[in-house]
Design a protein around this motif. Structure first.
Motif, PDB file in Angstrom:
ATOM      1  N   GLU A  83       0.822  -1.216   0.000  1.00 29.51           N
ATOM      2  CA  GLU A  83       0.000   0.000   0.000  1.00 29.51           C
ATOM      3  C   GLU A  83       0.853   1.263   0.000  1.00 29.51           C
ATOM      4  N   MET A  84       1.991   1.238   0.687  1.00 30.13           N
ATOM      5  CA  MET A  84       2.887   2.393   0.684  1.00 30.13           C
ATOM      6  C   MET A  84       3.483   2.601  -0.710  1.00 30.13           C
ATOM      7  N   LEU A  85       3.903   1.524  -1.341  1.00 32.99           N
ATOM      8  CA  LEU A  85       4.506   1.654  -2.670  1.00 32.99           C
ATOM      9  C   LEU A  85       3.481   2.088  -3.715  1.00 32.99           C
ATOM     10  N   GLU A  86       2.219   1.758  -3.501  1.00 33.38           N
ATOM     11  CA  GLU A  86       1.180   2.242  -4.409  1.00 33.38           C
ATOM     12  C   GLU A  86       1.081   3.768  -4.340  1.00 33.38           C
ATOM     13  N   ILE A  87       1.252   4.318  -3.142  1.00 34.69           N
ATOM     14  CA  ILE A  87       1.266   5.773  -2.997  1.00 34.69           C
ATOM     15  C   ILE A  87       2.482   6.349  -3.706  1.00 34.69           C
ATOM     16  N   ALA A  88       3.639   5.718  -3.540  1.00 34.79           N
ATOM     17  CA  ALA A  88       4.856   6.173  -4.226  1.00 34.79           C
ATOM     18  C   ALA A  88       4.664   6.189  -5.729  1.00 34.79           C
ATOM     19  N   ALA A  94       2.275  11.567 -10.764  1.00 37.66           N
ATOM     20  CA  ALA A  94       1.860  12.967 -10.676  1.00 37.66           C
ATOM     21  C   ALA A  94       3.020  13.914 -10.959  1.00 37.66           C
ATOM     22  N   GLN A  95       4.239  13.478 -10.638  1.00 44.95           N
ATOM     23  CA  GLN A  95       5.418  14.318 -10.844  1.00 44.95           C
ATOM     24  C   GLN A  95       6.106  14.056 -12.182  1.00 44.95           C
ATOM     25  N   GLY A  96       5.554  13.158 -12.989  1.00 42.10           N
ATOM     26  CA  GLY A  96       6.124  12.877 -14.290  1.00 42.10           C
ATOM     27  C   GLY A  96       7.423  12.099 -14.232  1.00 42.10           C
ATOM     28  N   ILE A  97       7.601  11.294 -13.184  1.00 39.61           N
ATOM     29  CA  ILE A  97       8.822  10.499 -13.018  1.00 39.61           C
ATOM     30  C   ILE A  97       8.546   9.086 -13.529  1.00 39.61           C
ATOM     31  N   ALA A  98       9.278   8.674 -14.557  1.00 35.30           N
ATOM     32  CA  ALA A  98       9.012   7.383 -15.188  1.00 35.30           C
ATOM     33  C   ALA A  98      10.101   6.348 -14.940  1.00 35.30           C
ATOM     34  N   ASN A  99      11.289   6.768 -14.514  1.00 33.89           N
ATOM     35  CA  ASN A  99      12.419   5.834 -14.392  1.00 33.89           C
ATOM     36  C   ASN A  99      12.489   5.189 -13.011  1.00 33.89           C
ATOM     37  N   ILE A 100      11.333   4.717 -12.527  1.00 33.38           N
ATOM     38  CA  ILE A 100      11.293   4.007 -11.251  1.00 33.38           C
ATOM     39  C   ILE A 100      10.536   2.702 -11.419  1.00 33.38           C
ATOM     40  N   GLU A 101      10.803   1.782 -10.533  1.00 29.93           N
ATOM     41  CA  GLU A 101       9.989   0.581 -10.392  1.00 29.93           C
ATOM     42  C   GLU A 101       9.890   0.262  -8.914  1.00 29.93           C
ATOM     43  N   THR A 102       8.904  -0.518  -8.541  1.00 26.24           N
ATOM     44  CA  THR A 102       8.701  -0.845  -7.131  1.00 26.24           C
ATOM     45  C   THR A 102       8.773  -2.349  -6.925  1.00 26.24           C
ATOM     46  N   LYS A 103       9.168  -2.734  -5.717  1.00 20.84           N
ATOM     47  CA  LYS A 103       9.258  -4.149  -5.369  1.00 20.84           C
ATOM     48  C   LYS A 103       8.908  -4.321  -3.901  1.00 20.84           C
ATOM     49  N   VAL A 104       7.890  -5.110  -3.619  1.00 15.42           N
ATOM     50  CA  VAL A 104       7.534  -5.433  -2.238  1.00 15.42           C
ATOM     51  C   VAL A 104       8.461  -6.547  -1.765  1.00 15.42           C
ATOM     52  N   CYS A 105       9.245  -6.280  -0.729  1.00 14.81           N
ATOM     53  CA  CYS A 105      10.167  -7.288  -0.211  1.00 14.81           C
ATOM     54  C   CYS A 105      10.667  -6.866   1.164  1.00 14.81           C
ATOM     55  N   SER A 106      11.286  -7.810   1.846  1.00 15.57           N
ATOM     56  CA  SER A 106      11.888  -7.547   3.145  1.00 15.57           C
ATOM     57  C   SER A 106      13.309  -7.040   2.954  1.00 15.57           C
ATOM     58  N   ALA A 107      13.740  -6.136   3.808  1.00 12.07           N
ATOM     59  CA  ALA A 107      15.074  -5.550   3.684  1.00 12.07           C
ATOM     60  C   ALA A 107      16.182  -6.569   3.887  1.00 12.07           C
ATOM     61  N   ASP A 108      15.917  -7.635   4.626  1.00 15.45           N
ATOM     62  CA  ASP A 108      16.980  -8.603   4.877  1.00 15.45           C
ATOM     63  C   ASP A 108      16.945  -9.801   3.930  1.00 15.45           C
ATOM     64  N   ASP A 109      16.157  -9.684   2.852  1.00 22.14           N
ATOM     65  CA  ASP A 109      16.104 -10.749   1.850  1.00 22.14           C
ATOM     66  C   ASP A 109      15.781 -10.108   0.504  1.00 22.14           C
TER      67      ASP A 109
END
Length: 287
Positions: A83-88, A94-109
């Motif tokens: 849900e947080m990454l959906e906001i991101a 909205a800011q016209g930033i296209a060079n991103i991708e998101t990944k749901v994962c744990s920081a230690d894996d």
């Protein structure tokens, strides 16, 4: 003591429940934490074609700001909470930033190959990782030789009245259990050198840490309380323990206390974060 998986499950549920409030208060939160993001970016030595990883990215910062600096590169935003990454993603669109991708994962894996990224940022995520040493080892693993890791944590509560005022008011009505010094809590990494030692244990060199002042600015004491009570996880959880009249007494106490920070018609409550940077050695053992 709960297992790492149990801790992550609880965190995932808690932060998913708070995601709407983070989006509601986005502009206030971004203004408050902006100096920390800027400090992190300044020390990452970013080039326009870099590959960057933002850990515990939440609603997108500093990853989205970094993406603007990488017209030929990309930024991967990771978080435990979809849900947080959906906001991101909405903020990026909205800011016209296209060079991103998101990944749901744990920081230690992390689901990335060794030496994938030129830089890694972790703004206010460290305190909540079940195993901070394992997470740090993962950050170092996915860094390219010569790459930099920069993170931020909160220093002690006394230097962060923006949150201490609310928690002190809550403590007058609710039982707030003392935090486990080794468990995930907001001020777990407050001691000087705490994160630096993790960096060094993961093989990072040229480790440096420094403090950054921040300020929470709201239009009124009432807005301060609404914002804190709705988006700070510890406050929101504690307020669920008490009934309506107690919540109103807590609200009144916090509002009365924060009024002392009124200047120029605004409420300006200070705080202090600590940033930590380190560099991964290259194959020859140099930086």
């Amino acid at each position: 003591m709960p297992s790492a998986d149990e801790i992550r499950d609880a965190q995932r549920a808690r932060w998913a429940g708070l995601s709407a409030s983070w989006e509601k208060w986005d502009s206030v939160i971004m203004d408050q934490l902006g100096p920390v993001g800027a400090a992190i970016i300044e020390r990452l030595d970013i080039a326009e074609d870099h590959q960057h990883l933002d850990i515990a990215a939440g609603t997108g910062e500093p990853g989205l700001s970094i993406a603007r600096l990488l017209p030929k590169g990309r930024v991967v935003l990771t978080d435990l909470v979809a849900e947080m990454l959906e906001i991101a993603t909405r903020r990026a669109r909205a800011q016209g930033i296209a060079n991103i991708e998101t990944k749901v994962c744990s920081a230690d894996d992390l689901p990335f190959h060794d030496a994938t990224f030129d830089s890694v940022s972790v703004r206010f995520g460290y305190m909540f990782f079940p195993d901070v040493a394992k997470a740090t080892a993962e950050f170092a693993r996915v860094l390219k030789p010569g790459g930099r890791l920069c993170s931020s944590v909160w220093v002690k509560p006394e230097e962060n009245p923006w949150t201490a005022i609310a928690m002190q008011a809550i403590a007058t009505e609710a039982v707030v259990a003392p935090p486990d010094p080794n468990g995930p809590t907001m001020f777990r990494c407050a001691a000087p050198g705490y994160v630096s030692a993790l960096y060094e244990g993961a093989g990072l060199r040229d480790v440096d840490e420094w403090d950054v002042d921040i300020e929470l600015v709201t239009r009124s004491p009432e807005e301060y309380w609404a914002m804190i009570s709705e988006h700070v996880s510890l406050a929101a959880a504690a307020l669920q323990q008490v009934d309506g009249p107690a919540r109103e007494r807590i609200r009144a106490a916090a509002i009365a206390k924060v009024t002392a920070f009124e200047r120029d018609g605004m409420i300006r409550v200070p705080g202090v974060a600590r940033c930590i940077v380190g560099t991964k050695q290259d194959a020859s053992g140099t930086r």
